[in-house]
Design a protein around this motif. Structure first.
Motif, PDB file in Angstrom:
ATOM      1  N   GLU A 146     -54.061  19.635 -32.663  1.00 27.41           N
ATOM      2  CA  GLU A 146     -55.015  20.169 -31.692  1.00 27.41           C
ATOM      3  C   GLU A 146     -56.435  20.295 -32.244  1.00 27.41           C
ATOM      4  O   GLU A 146     -57.396  20.337 -31.473  1.00 27.41           O
ATOM      5  N   ASN A 149     -59.123  18.134 -30.955  1.00 32.19           N
ATOM      6  CA  ASN A 149     -59.651  18.342 -29.602  1.00 32.19           C
ATOM      7  C   ASN A 149     -60.754  19.388 -29.545  1.00 32.19           C
ATOM      8  O   ASN A 149     -61.287  19.662 -28.463  1.00 32.19           O
ATOM      9  N   LYS A 221     -57.121  27.632 -23.788  1.00 30.15           N
ATOM     10  CA  LYS A 221     -57.185  27.751 -25.240  1.00 30.15           C
ATOM     11  C   LYS A 221     -58.477  28.492 -25.615  1.00 30.15           C
ATOM     12  O   LYS A 221     -59.380  28.636 -24.792  1.00 30.15           O
ATOM     13  N   GLU A 279     -57.079  17.657 -22.332  1.00 30.33           N
ATOM     14  CA  GLU A 279     -56.382  16.429 -22.688  1.00 30.33           C
ATOM     15  C   GLU A 279     -56.452  15.473 -21.516  1.00 30.33           C
ATOM     16  O   GLU A 279     -56.255  15.834 -20.367  1.00 30.33           O
TER      17      GLU A 279
END
Length: 280
Positions: A146, A149, A221, A279
């Motif tokens: 992750e 990202n 997130k 994503e």
């Protein structure tokens, strides 16, 4: 086993009260005086010194001994350890962590490939995964995936400190001042790159909004906004200019001050946004 998360002060985490999170200080040196970032030199005090002093301070990586001491303490409490450091391309701190961890089991090192609020976003994500009951190896595997990202984009108010640090020429800094040029930078693959230059703060804010829209924010997130200097006036202006990005998701944006590791080079008046991209 429970998990201890250890990071460095380049993550600009200054308000954590959790016992399962340890923040080790970087060293910041003004002249002949050394300070421990966040211990005996607050972010406020750092910018007061930066503005007053004619020369830039220097920053030093955390030595292996400091990491080892924190590791031993955690292991003595029967904990596994996840070390999350600032980008290995920006500091030797990651290497120090690897040296310290090499002789112990149940100790994992993650290169965040980021810094300041970008690094903080990864640390906060690790905390969320831990609180969900995930074990250390699984958390590390998730972080390694992750972290690619995470986007960190910043708008600088001045080229003066990049000039002092030798990042741009005196002529470029002078011309930038005359024309009110605001560099827009990002962290990509662990390195700081210049995305573009805007004329004036409003155009700079629009540039940031455009870049964030291109990536899209994963609001599920962690995300953070940060600023350098003694007040958040420019950040609040950015928040107002970019409210379309946030107004449907939160009433209170998480805001952090950016400390000396990046503040030395960015100077006061910079704003930064860090987030996980959606994503595709």
């Amino acid at each position: 086993m429970s998990i201890q998360i250890i990071t460095d002060s380049a993550s600009d985490i200054v308000d954590h009260s959790r016992e399962d999170v340890t923040v080790l200080p970087m060293t910041i040196t003004f002249g002949d005086t050394e300070y421990q970032d966040g211990v005996n030199l607050s972010h406020q005090e750092f910018y007061e010194r930066l503005i007053e002093d004619g020369e830039l301070p220097t920053t030093s990586q955390i030595p292996p001994y400091d990491f080892e001491a924190a590791i031993k303490k955690a292991l003595s409490e029967d904990k596994e350890v996840i070390l999350i450091t600032l980008s290995s391309k920006l500091s030797g701190t990651w290497q120090s962590a690897c040296i310290a961890a090499s002789e112990y089991e149940h100790v994992y090192v993650v290169d965040s490939e980021n810094v300041t609020v970008g690094e903080r976003a990864l640390v906060e994500y690790a905390i969320r995964l831990k609180d969900q009951g995930m074990d250390a190896p699984s958390i590390v595997e998730k972080l390694e995936k992750e972290k690619k990202n995470i986007h960190l984009i910043a708008l600088l108010d001045t080229l003066e400190y990049l000039k002092k640090g030798g990042r741009v020429s005196k002529a470029a800094a002078f011309a930038g001042g005359i024309l009110s040029i605001k560099p827009v930078v990002a962290v990509v693959d662990g390195e700081v790159i210049i995305l573009g230059k805007a004329r004036g703060s409003k155009q700079g804010n629009n540039f940031l909004v455009q870049k964030i829209k291109e990536s899209g924010i994963d609001v599920n997130k962690p995300y953070f906004l940060g600023y350098t200097g003694l007040n958040d006036t420019l950040l609040q202006k950015y928040i107002e200019d970019s409210k379309e990005l946030w107004q449907d998701h939160t009433q209170n944006l998480p805001v952090s001050t950016v400390g000396g590791t990046i503040g030395t080079h960015a100077g006061p008046g910079a704003i930064a946004v860090a987030f996980f991209a959606k994503e595709k």
